[in-house]
Design a protein around this motif. Structure first.
Motif, PDB file in Angstrom:
ATOM      1  N   VAL A   2       0.847  -1.182   0.000  1.00 12.92           N
ATOM      2  CA  VAL A   2       0.000   0.000   0.000  1.00 12.92           C
ATOM      3  C   VAL A   2       0.884   1.235   0.000  1.00 12.92           C
ATOM      4  CG1 VAL A   2      -1.730   1.296   1.263  1.00 12.92           C
ATOM      5  CG2 VAL A   2      -1.806  -1.208   1.235  1.00 12.92           C
ATOM      6  N   GLN A   3       0.575   2.173  -0.863  1.00  9.62           N
ATOM      7  CA  GLN A   3       1.323   3.423  -0.904  1.00  9.62           C
ATOM      8  C   GLN A   3       0.377   4.599  -0.869  1.00  9.62           C
ATOM      9  OE1 GLN A   3       3.890   3.047  -4.445  1.00  9.62           O
ATOM     10  NE2 GLN A   3       5.621   2.979  -3.039  1.00  9.62           N
ATOM     11  N   LEU A   4       0.760   5.604  -0.108  1.00 14.63           N
ATOM     12  CA  LEU A   4       0.038   6.870  -0.061  1.00 14.63           C
ATOM     13  C   LEU A   4       1.013   7.947  -0.528  1.00 14.63           C
ATOM     14  CD1 LEU A   4      -1.358   4.976   2.140  1.00 14.63           C
ATOM     15  CD2 LEU A   4      -2.106   7.112   3.216  1.00 14.63           C
ATOM     16  N   VAL A   5       0.632   8.692  -1.533  1.00 14.25           N
ATOM     17  CA  VAL A   5       1.511   9.706  -2.100  1.00 14.25           C
ATOM     18  C   VAL A   5       0.820  11.060  -2.009  1.00 14.25           C
ATOM     19  CG1 VAL A   5       2.788  10.468  -4.114  1.00 14.25           C
ATOM     20  CG2 VAL A   5       2.558   8.016  -3.648  1.00 14.25           C
ATOM     21  N   GLU A   6       1.417  11.946  -1.207  1.00 20.58           N
ATOM     22  CA  GLU A   6       0.855  13.287  -1.017  1.00 20.58           C
ATOM     23  C   GLU A   6       1.481  14.273  -1.994  1.00 20.58           C
ATOM     24  OE1 GLU A   6       1.296  12.113   3.595  1.00 20.58           O
ATOM     25  OE2 GLU A   6       2.722  12.168   1.929  1.00 20.58           O
ATOM     26  N   SER A   7       0.748  15.316  -2.268  1.00 20.68           N
ATOM     27  CA  SER A   7       1.259  16.422  -3.081  1.00 20.68           C
ATOM     28  C   SER A   7       0.480  17.680  -2.725  1.00 20.68           C
ATOM     29  CB  SER A   7       1.134  16.109  -4.578  1.00 20.68           C
ATOM     30  OG  SER A   7      -0.222  15.923  -4.930  1.00 20.68           O
ATOM     31  N   TYR A  80      -8.564  14.759  -0.452  1.00 23.96           N
ATOM     32  CA  TYR A  80      -8.091  16.133  -0.580  1.00 23.96           C
ATOM     33  C   TYR A  80      -8.227  16.869   0.752  1.00 23.96           C
ATOM     34  CZ  TYR A  80      -8.968  15.039  -5.504  1.00 23.96           C
ATOM     35  OH  TYR A  80      -8.989  14.443  -6.746  1.00 23.96           O
ATOM     36  N   LEU A  81      -7.396  17.872   0.912  1.00 20.69           N
ATOM     37  CA  LEU A  81      -7.556  18.795   2.036  1.00 20.69           C
ATOM     38  C   LEU A  81      -7.441  20.202   1.481  1.00 20.69           C
ATOM     39  CD1 LEU A  81      -7.899  19.003   5.134  1.00 20.69           C
ATOM     40  CD2 LEU A  81      -5.412  19.336   5.246  1.00 20.69           C
ATOM     41  N   GLN A  82      -8.571  20.873   1.418  1.00 22.35           N
ATOM     42  CA  GLN A  82      -8.588  22.271   0.990  1.00 22.35           C
ATOM     43  C   GLN A  82      -8.360  23.138   2.215  1.00 22.35           C
ATOM     44  OE1 GLN A  82      -8.953  23.680  -2.175  1.00 22.35           O
ATOM     45  NE2 GLN A  82      -8.445  25.580  -1.097  1.00 22.35           N
ATOM     46  N   THR A  91       1.729  26.036   9.826  1.00 23.44           N
ATOM     47  CA  THR A  91       2.988  25.516   9.293  1.00 23.44           C
ATOM     48  C   THR A  91       3.320  24.188   9.955  1.00 23.44           C
ATOM     49  OG1 THR A  91       3.840  27.712   8.802  1.00 23.44           O
ATOM     50  CG2 THR A  91       5.458  25.944   9.104  1.00 23.44           C
ATOM     51  N   ALA A  92       3.535  23.157   9.137  1.00 21.76           N
ATOM     52  CA  ALA A  92       3.793  21.806   9.643  1.00 21.76           C
ATOM     53  C   ALA A  92       4.054  20.886   8.462  1.00 21.76           C
ATOM     54  CB  ALA A  92       2.602  21.286  10.438  1.00 21.76           C
ATOM     55  N   VAL A  93       4.475  19.681   8.774  1.00 25.65           N
ATOM     56  CA  VAL A  93       4.472  18.611   7.781  1.00 25.65           C
ATOM     57  C   VAL A  93       3.110  17.916   7.877  1.00 25.65           C
ATOM     58  CG1 VAL A  93       5.527  16.468   6.985  1.00 25.65           C
ATOM     59  CG2 VAL A  93       6.958  18.291   7.932  1.00 25.65           C
ATOM     60  N   TYR A  94       2.450  17.812   6.760  1.00 26.79           N
ATOM     61  CA  TYR A  94       1.116  17.211   6.705  1.00 26.79           C
ATOM     62  C   TYR A  94       1.219  15.789   6.157  1.00 26.79           C
ATOM     63  CZ  TYR A  94      -1.111  21.614   7.849  1.00 26.79           C
ATOM     64  OH  TYR A  94      -1.525  22.749   8.504  1.00 26.79           O
ATOM     65  N   TYR A 109      -1.942   3.143   7.496  1.00 29.16           N
ATOM     66  CA  TYR A 109      -0.892   3.428   6.518  1.00 29.16           C
ATOM     67  C   TYR A 109      -0.669   4.934   6.474  1.00 29.16           C
ATOM     68  CZ  TYR A 109      -2.491  -1.199   5.080  1.00 29.16           C
ATOM     69  OH  TYR A 109      -2.866  -2.518   5.069  1.00 29.16           O
ATOM     70  N   TRP A 110       0.596   5.314   6.239  1.00 32.29           N
ATOM     71  CA  TRP A 110       0.967   6.728   6.228  1.00 32.29           C
ATOM     72  C   TRP A 110       1.679   7.099   4.938  1.00 32.29           C
ATOM     73  CZ3 TRP A 110      -0.559   9.973  10.066  1.00 32.29           C
ATOM     74  CH2 TRP A 110      -0.979   9.391  11.261  1.00 32.29           C
ATOM     75  N   GLY A 111       1.471   8.328   4.514  1.00 31.27           N
ATOM     76  CA  GLY A 111       2.254   8.887   3.435  1.00 31.27           C
ATOM     77  C   GLY A 111       3.580   9.410   3.961  1.00 31.27           C
ATOM     78  N   GLN A 112       4.383   9.946   3.033  1.00 27.47           N
ATOM     79  CA  GLN A 112       5.723  10.411   3.406  1.00 27.47           C
ATOM     80  C   GLN A 112       5.708  11.815   3.983  1.00 27.47           C
ATOM     81  OE1 GLN A 112       4.497  10.507   0.398  1.00 27.47           O
ATOM     82  NE2 GLN A 112       5.053  12.499  -0.468  1.00 27.47           N
ATOM     83  N   GLY A 113       4.597  12.511   3.829  1.00 32.99           N
ATOM     84  CA  GLY A 113       4.477  13.869   4.363  1.00 32.99           C
ATOM     85  C   GLY A 113       4.784  14.921   3.316  1.00 32.99           C
ATOM     86  N   THR A 114       4.117  16.052   3.453  1.00 30.87           N
ATOM     87  CA  THR A 114       4.373  17.194   2.578  1.00 30.87           C
ATOM     88  C   THR A 114       4.429  18.459   3.434  1.00 30.87           C
ATOM     89  OG1 THR A 114       3.651  18.360   0.568  1.00 30.87           O
ATOM     90  CG2 THR A 114       1.907  17.561   2.015  1.00 30.87           C
ATOM     91  N   GLN A 115       5.425  19.291   3.182  1.00 30.42           N
ATOM     92  CA  GLN A 115       5.638  20.482   4.007  1.00 30.42           C
ATOM     93  C   GLN A 115       4.705  21.605   3.579  1.00 30.42           C
ATOM     94  OE1 GLN A 115       7.990  21.071   6.653  1.00 30.42           O
ATOM     95  NE2 GLN A 115       6.774  22.949   6.869  1.00 30.42           N
ATOM     96  N   VAL A 116       4.063  22.195   4.558  1.00 29.39           N
ATOM     97  CA  VAL A 116       3.270  23.409   4.350  1.00 29.39           C
ATOM     98  C   VAL A 116       3.876  24.499   5.212  1.00 29.39           C
ATOM     99  CG1 VAL A 116       1.027  24.502   4.707  1.00 29.39           C
ATOM    100  CG2 VAL A 116       1.148  22.184   3.776  1.00 29.39           C
ATOM    101  N   THR A 117       4.240  25.602   4.584  1.00 25.13           N
ATOM    102  CA  THR A 117       4.824  26.733   5.299  1.00 25.13           C
ATOM    103  C   THR A 117       3.993  27.972   5.010  1.00 25.13           C
ATOM    104  OG1 THR A 117       7.041  25.790   5.110  1.00 25.13           O
ATOM    105  CG2 THR A 117       6.887  28.130   5.646  1.00 25.13           C
TER     106      THR A 117
END
Length: 120
Positions: A2-7, A80-82, A91-94, A109-117
């Motif tokens: 299982v893979q979760l890919v954030e963007s 999605y997260l609007q 500001t965090a890693v989501y 299961y977890w994704g690798q995370g995406t940075q929001v600043t």
């Protein structure tokens, strides 16, 4: 596997908006509770929002209520997260999270995370 890919993360000014996406591999997406969590250094990971399968009931952390919206598209295996009216404290890693129950056992299961600043 299982893979979760954030963007969708990045740098945005206070008051701005971003939309995060998370694509989940596998055929069980429509049976999973999907969620977004965030973490800053030195703090515990916290729930931002979640959405159930089927009825699509949503749940939000108090700090994001009225500003963030979670949604899912089962035809695209995507959640999605609007995020609107962003603040510096957002500001965090989501991280994207998927939970399912199989044979009475819960799997997460977890994704690798995406940075929001959020900064001016």
């Amino acid at each position: 596997q299982v893979q979760l890919v954030e963007s969708g993360g990045g740098l945005v000014q206070p008051g701005g908006s971003l939309r995060l996406s998370c694509v989940v591999s596998g055929s069980f997406f429509r049976f999973t509770v999907m969620g977004w969590y965030r973490q800053v250094p030195g703090k515990q990971r916290e729930l931002v929002a979640s959405v159930t399968p089927g009825s699509g009931i949503t749940n939000y952390g108090d700090s994001v209520k009225g500003r963030f919206t979670i949604s899912r598209d089962n035809s695209k295996n995507t959640v999605y997260l609007q995020m609107n009216y962003l603040k510096p404290e957002d500001t965090a890693v989501y991280y994207c999270n998927a939970k399912r129950v199989l044979g009475g056992i819960e799997y997460a299961y977890w994704g690798q995370g995406t940075q929001v600043t959020v900064s001016s």
